[in-house]
Design an enzyme around this catalytic site. Sequence first.
Site, PDB file in Angstrom:
ATOM      1  N   GLU A  76       0.826  -1.208   0.000  1.00 53.02           N
ATOM      2  CA  GLU A  76       0.000   0.000   0.000  1.00 53.02           C
ATOM      3  C   GLU A  76       0.865   1.267   0.000  1.00 53.02           C
ATOM      4  OE1 GLU A  76      -4.131  -1.423   2.091  1.00 53.02           O
ATOM      5  OE2 GLU A  76      -2.564  -0.709   3.430  1.00 53.02           O
TER       6      GLU A  76
ATOM      7  N   GLU B  92      -7.084  -7.222  -0.554  1.00 52.00           N
ATOM      8  CA  GLU B  92      -7.528  -7.141   0.842  1.00 52.00           C
ATOM      9  C   GLU B  92      -9.023  -6.837   0.853  1.00 52.00           C
ATOM     10  OE1 GLU B  92      -5.437  -4.504   3.406  1.00 52.00           O
ATOM     11  OE2 GLU B  92      -3.483  -5.466   3.117  1.00 52.00           O
TER      12      GLU B  92
END
Length: 629
Positions: free
Chosen positions: A189, A269
């Site tokens: 991320e 995710e």
Amino acid sequence: RAPRLPRSTLTGPSLPASLLRTRALQASGTRTFSIDYSHDRFLKDGAPFQYISGSVHYFRIPRAYWKDRLLKMYMTGLNAAQVYVPWNFHETIQGVYNFTGDRDLEHFLDLANRTGLFVILRPGPYICAEWEMGGLPAWLLQKPNIMVRTADPDYLQAVNDWLAVLLPKVKPWLYGNGGNILSVQVENEYGSYFACDYNYMRHLRALFRYFLGDDTILFTTDGNTNREMTCGTLQGLYATIDFGTDTNASVAFDRQRRFEPRGPLVNSEFYTGWLDHWGEQHAHVDTEKVSNMLGEMLSMGASVNMYMFEGGTNFGYWNGADYDTRYRSVVTSYDYNAPLSEAGDPTDKLLAIREVIKKFRDIPLGPMPPATPKFAYGFVAMKKVGIEDLTNLPCLDLCLFQYYGYMLYRTKLPRMVSDPTPLISPLNGIHDRAYISINGVHMYLGFLERDTQLVINVTGQEGDQMDVLVENMGRVNFGSKINDFKGLVSNLILGGDVLTDWQIYSLDIDGTIAGGWPHSGVKQHQPGMMSNSTEGPAFYMGMLEPTGFAWDTFLKLRGWTKGQVWINGVNLGRYWPQRGPQQTLYVPGPLLSSSQPNNITVLELEGAPVDTRVVFLDRAQLDSTMGTS
């Protein structure tokens, strides 16, 4: 330029039998895992492949339970497990690598392989994961101006050294080499980080290619915004996205398409639950929303990883923290409201997910493995340990460096303070909580806390000893404040006086307790020398008698305030029932002895109850609203 391999990584350990057997079968054909850009899909050995994966963290689960958790994932219908590798868990001290016991990554990969699960590996170097400093080792901060997660030369050198150890261990487990790792994430991320340093990402891409080869699928994962996808993606790394049930899946995948026009849709995710912070409500994500959106994404042909499938536990000091408007520490339980509970038990959410998966692939035959047995061992009496001065405990590393736990700062009052006088941390320099006493534990004054409690009143005589016991409650794991220095990081002012002449003690509490104290009798004072007060920092000890079996249980400290617990020398983590939401600590059965007394040690930081018993229950209480027992 890629670093030279250390000698140990060139030789390496012998390969597990399961991997050798797979390689023998491989001789008749080539194993491949690739991206078919023409048809927007993965190909495994030339055939279309869709993975249905769940995140599981070996570092949050006792090794004895790894097989149980992986088998439950497999029996749910998953065909892959997504796995982070926390750098600081394996290189806690710079240059000292630990891949044994609960840190045996290759054993975990082997168990997944034997179970029938592929692996989506996420080796960082940064992982977030609500883990201490996002998996980065705290020793990086010994260079105070280091810019982590950038092309800072000091940071890159540390990353080079780490990946030169880790990635050669991983390479034999790649699918093309006969293993079960399908793809490998680069960083994590990165678009959420302020730096947006493409040179750093290019450096990582070169390192991963050097160690893992050109045929390995390398990918990125980023949040569902244009800014995050812009800064987190890089040519040569397949761009995936993450989002939860509060998002329109079609809109999110449209955003992935802007950055990756062809190839499979991937939600790396998909949030089945969420994390908890101290002082907030226990997270809950609706089961029906999770199962409906999972079905929607699978029907679109997307590969999906559920984060988390089992959360586990932040044992010891490994919890992370967030910092948005203020510092917020993550609780000890990482239950996450996931399909498998913190203790690895199947939930209604798991059963609903299993019904969805049945529509898309064959589910393994046979019953779901049951929950591990639990037992309510009942009450245990705790008695206060006669140690009046924490500095009688040994210090760590000659008192030079301590990365986790507690440190003691000691000075003397510079003048008579007869009237209550404010002791102030004007620059918010308590990281993260400080417990203030005058003349040892005889006069506990209270606490200072980062962002929220910066002033406390003090009285005393000139020359009185003032102790400031500082607790590191977990480094920030996400965002721009990840360089999270701990301890007393700026001056304290008493009235108009800046306090100086500090003595600093690095306390090896964990090493001392692991060595048998206080139950061994070492360093115990005579009862007459011990304060009867239940206020302020103090140790308490007790014993859970053996029962002939060692089942999972949950420890509740009803009426206690805040502190740390050890069972048989193992640090279970922090308790803070007064602030909540978590009310019990998970005690895995493998930590207990079925035949010998089990030593319980409690460090209470603020104030113990009059009734200093603790109680072992047969179920978790993770929400302050769940009632008492």
